[in-house]
Structures are given as C-alpha cells and as structure tokens.
Design an enzyme around this catalytic site. Structure first.
Site, PDB file in Angstrom:
ATOM      1  N   HIS A 181       0.937  -1.028   0.115  1.00 37.00           N
ATOM      2  CA  HIS A 181       0.129   0.000   0.017  1.00 37.00           C
ATOM      3  C   HIS A 181       0.773   1.419  -0.011  1.00 37.00           C
ATOM      4  CE1 HIS A 181       0.550  -0.226   4.498  1.00 37.00           C
ATOM      5  NE2 HIS A 181       0.543   1.018   4.358  1.00 37.00           N
ATOM      6  N   ASP A 211       0.052  -7.487   1.353  1.00 41.27           N
ATOM      7  CA  ASP A 211       0.451  -6.205   1.542  1.00 41.27           C
ATOM      8  C   ASP A 211       2.054  -6.097   1.528  1.00 41.27           C
ATOM      9  OD1 ASP A 211       0.148  -3.775   1.640  1.00 41.27           O
ATOM     10  OD2 ASP A 211       0.001  -3.542   3.806  1.00 41.27           O
ATOM     11  N   SER A 285       4.769   2.376   8.058  1.00 36.52           N
ATOM     12  CA  SER A 285       4.401   1.218   7.122  1.00 36.52           C
ATOM     13  C   SER A 285       5.673   0.713   6.201  1.00 36.52           C
ATOM     14  CB  SER A 285       3.331   1.407   6.189  1.00 36.52           C
ATOM     15  OG  SER A 285       2.185   1.853   6.970  1.00 36.52           O
TER      16      SER A 285
END
Length: 546
Positions: A181, A211, A285
C-alpha cells in the site's frame, strides 16, 4: 535487627510452651506442689533474663552497623540502584520464579538499543511516492465496506497523490522490502537514506494479498542490509525496535515488546500478525520490526487507533512469511500459492461434539467449491475434518489456509481427516490459487460505459468471499459518482444477475445487453445484494441510460 527480634520472640514462645509442658508433667509427679511452683518461677525468671540479654545484643549489633543474618522470605532486595534480585522463598528447595541474577543493567540494555539502532540505520530507508489515484464512492454503510476497502483509496480521480512510507534493504544489491500500500499506483518512487542520499527505485513485484512489495534501488553500488530473523522462534515479551519514517519526520526508532503472535485482524486470508506496543505511526508502514540481535522479525504494516496515531497496538507481517514472498517476487516476479478447492470453518467445541470428536484442533470442510477441484478429486467431502496436511498438524481454519498456500501447485501431499469419527488418509494434488488475482481490481479506465460502473465476473472463489448465493453474474467493484448506476441506487458489491429479463453470466453478457438499449431507454436489472454476513436480498432496479 527486626528479624533477630522476631526469632527471639519465637524462641520465647517455644520456651513458654516447653515450660508449660514441663510444668504439666511436673504437676503429675507425686511431689509436693511447693516444689512445682518454685520450679516454674525459676524457669520463667531465667527465660526472661535470657530474652533481655538477647535483645540487648541484637540491638547493639544493629546500631553498630554489623550485618544481620539474611532473612529467608520472598522479599525483593536492591543490591545496586540498577539491579534487582529476587531472593529465595521460604524453603531452600524452592527456586525463584525468574532468575534475574544475570539480567543486564539499565545502562547495558540502553547500549544494546543504541547498538542495534546504529547498525541498522544505513539499511532503513524512507520511501516517497507520487502517482495518479482513481476515484471511489464514499462508504455506503453496507456490510461490504470493509471488503472493498482493500481495493480503493479516498482520492479524487485524476488527482496527483503523494505518499510516504518506510522500507528496509535485505540484499546488498539494493533490494528493498516495503508494504504494497506504500507504493500502490505509484508512478515515481524515491528512496531516501538517513544521510539524505536519494535514489530512484523500481517495483520488482507486489503481493496485495499479504500487503508486501519488493523494490530495487537504481544505483551501481552495494548497500548495507539487514538479515532475516525467525518470527516463529520469537517469543512474546521479547524486546523489539520499530524503525521507519513516521509522519515524514525521517529516521526514527521506537522500542517495545512483542505483545502477541498470530493475530487475526480481518485484513485477508493470510492474517498472522505480530502485535507490538512499540510506537508505530503513519509513515512507519514498510519499516522493519527487529529483535535485539538486529534481525528482521516483521514488517510494520497496521495500527489500531481511534486518533490516527499510535495507541500501543501495532501489527507487523511475520518475517517467515515475508521471506517466502520476497524469494518468489525476486525470482519470478509474482507469488503462486496452492489451492485445495474447499470452503472451511473452525472446529468449535460444539462442532467437535456433534462429530463425535474430543479434540478441538482442525478445520471443517463446509463446502466443496468445484466438482473437479483438488479436494473433490481426492475424495474429500463436506463434513470432513482436516487435522493434518503435508505432515503439519492443523490448528485452525486460518492455519490450514497458510499451510495450503505454502504447497506448490501440482504438488501432491498427504491429508489426514476424520469422517464419521474415523481417521482416514488420502493424497491431494494442489491446484493454483487464483482467488487472490480475482480480488485484484481491473486497471482503472476513463470510460466506465453507459452504466457508469466497473465490474468483474463472479467466480466461485469471489462468491465465497462475498457470501453470495448466485452462481454467476457481474460484481460491481466501483461506481461513478453521479452516474446512471448510482442515480438508480446501485451499490458496490451488488451482483447483476439479469438485465432486461435476460441472464447475465459475465461482463460480456452485460455489455451486450446494455448495447441493445437505445439512448434514453430503460435497462431493468435484477441484482443480488449482500445484506449481512451470508444473507442476501434480490432486487429489481430500473436504470435510464443516456
């Protein structure tokens, strides 16, 4: 001193008890009572004198600073300001719950943190991306919002989108692991080091199902990198460091512990997260979660927060899973997984009892998805309880999904299962799992057609994921704002199964039937709409086409 006094009082009580027993025995002797009374008085007097002398000696030693004998209790003694040692309990045979004699001092632990952070700093990067994002409808308030949240982002169509994240170099050739993402839909990717050196990077491969993504830095040099550790061997309670680029502030390190393992948070079929209380914020992230040996045990991915910032509950993708995905993306550019062709559920205590089983480990087959699929060919049936696959004992339905995915397509493996209370064995040849590809939206197009929607064919796997009862149709993946479909009341997740009283089996059928409607004409659609869970309703919806 207090302990010495306490022992004296105990001795005194014992002396009184002995004296009383001696007195009782003495009273039974056939001597005159006056001798007995005289003996008691003498014993009591000598006892009191002994107590006073002992107290005086103990008080003197305490006041003079001489060491008192060690107390045998469960108290905690502080040997040094930075060390804590638990003493033994009441009996010599008992051992303390935790032996803390060899624990490092606070200074040593602090230096260990600093050493790991310094060692890994050159290999942790900040990632900046820029790309074009397409539109999506705002949340519609249906039970499918969470499902479709995986596909879309809240950005207007045609607008430039900038994002930031983190990554970690795992190969000296410049291969970087990050979250999918972070780089999704990116046209340009820039990798920035802690010394502000910048490089462009290209995407080697992505795996939206977990992901994860792999990048390669465009540079003719080698880079510092970090080794993988074992997430399987990582224990709850271990110290860990989270590293990354929170809120774009640049290289940042936070500390915490492993709070839990194997967390299921509703992100997809491959949920198996490490939970940590190390601060993870937006921008972290894709950064690494590392142990005190400086090894990657996870890739930071998600947080649970009501404010958008850290609340002490963060999640990382385990390193064991990450390593498998990384190897496939680097070698072949994509991820392949095995597929068994069944719908499964957990073996609850009630289900186990109804099947005549005492255990609660395994996965129950609730449906055979394809008559010619791997499970059907192997002779498996609905109601079978899979307890072992490829030599691995199955803990739950989620565990079975992971074990099946690790099997290569076309590989034959043994399966152990219970049927009618009898343990049986069969061999199954895995097929290629395609549901992950089916759940990936089609590339965005500027022309959504006269209906103003984008959709894809309803496969068996997608029907199972949605909980649909229809065997065929077109699933609406996105709807143009203010388009004819939205004006008529269509929603994301609706399944078109008829158009103008004709069956719709796929996208081609729908496009053909739309083309038969003249400008200004009506298109009568019959749809299946998921209401909640596995429940659906069927509706007729007329749409005026331009």
């Amino acid at each position: 001193m207090v302990q010495t006094k306490w022992r004296i009082l105990v001795k005194l009580s014992q002396a009184q008890f002995v004296e009383k027993e001696m007195t009782d025995n003495h009273e039974r002797r056939p001597e005159p009572r006056k001798h007995s009374n005289l003996g008691r008085v003498a014993a009591l007097g000598f006892g009191l004198i002994g107590v006073l002398i002992a107290l005086a000696v103990a008080t003197g030693r305490g006041a003079s600073g001489a060491p008192n004998p060690p107390a045998h209790n469960s108290s905690v003694q502080l040997d040094e300001p930075s060390q804590v040692r638990a003493t033994q309990s009441t009996t010599p045979a008992e051992q303390p719950l935790v032996d803390t004699d060899d624990l490092p001092t606070v200074d040593k632990l602090s230096r260990a943190f600093a050493a790991v952070a310094s060692k890994l700093e050159p290999a942790v990067v900040n990632i900046f991306t820029e790309g074009t994002e397409r539109a999506r409808r705002p949340p519609s308030g249906t039970p499918l919002d969470d499902f479709f949240e995986r596909f879309f982002r809240d950005q207007p169509e045609g607008q430039r989108r900038r994002s930031l994240g983190s990554g970690v170099i795992v190969d000296p050739r410049g291969y970087v692991i990050t979250n999918n993402h972070v780089i999704e839909n990116a046209d340009e990717i820039e990798v920035r080091f802690s010394d502000q050196t910048r490089y462009q990077a290209e995407v080697i491969g992505t795996d939206p199902a977990t992901d994860l993504a792999v990048l390669r830095i465009d540079a003719d040099r080698t880079f510092a990198y970090v080794d993988f550790g074992s997430s399987e061997n990582t224990m709850v309670g271990e110290w860990v460091l989270a590293m990354g680029n929170p809120f774009g502030f640049g290289h940042t390190v936070t500390a915490g512990i492993v709070s839990a393992k194997g967390r299921l948070i509703g992100q997809g079929s491959y949920d198996n997260f490490i939970q940590t209380d190390a601060a993870i914020n937006p921008g972290n992230s894709g950064g690494p979660l590392v142990n005190m040996r400086g090894e990657i045990i996870g890739i930071n991915s998600n947080i649970i927060s009501s404010s958008g910032g850290n609340m002490g509950i963060g999640f990382a993708i385990p390193s064991d899973m990450t390593r498998k995905i990384y190897d496939q993306l680097v070698s072949v550019g994509k991820v392949t997984r095995g597929w068994l062709g069944v719908s499964i559920q957990n073996l609850t205590p009630d289900l186990a009892r109804s099947f005549g089983l005492s255990g609660q480990k395994g996965a129950v087959i609730s449906e055979i998805l394809e008559p010619n699929g791997p499970a059907a060919k192997a002779g498996l049936e609905a109601g079978d309880i899979i307890v072992e696959l490829n030599g691995v004992s199955i803990e739950s339905n989620n565990h079975l999904v992971h074990i099946v995915a690790d099997v290569r397509p076309d590989e034959t493996v043994p399966v152990k299962f219970y049927r009618d209370g009898e343990l049986r064995t069969t061999d199954v040849t895995m097929a290629l799992r395609t549901i992950d590809a089916n759940l990936t939206p089609e590339p965005p197009t500027q022309d959504r057609g006269r209906l103003g929607i984008s959709g894809q064919n309803l496969s068996d796997e997608l029907a199972t994921e949605l909980g649909a009862s229809s065997a065929a149709g077109v699933v609406l993946m996105d709807i143009d704002q203010d388009g004819p479909g939205e004006d008529a009341g269509l929603r994301r997740g609706d399944i078109i199964i008829e158009a103008n009283r004709q069956p719709v089996r796929n996208v081609d059928d729908l496009q053909r039937l739309i083309g038969e409607v003249p400008a200004g004409g009506d298109l009568l659609l019959r749809i299946e709409r998921i209401v909640s869970g596995q429940q659906s309703s069927f509706l007729w919806i007329p749409v005026r086409l331009e």
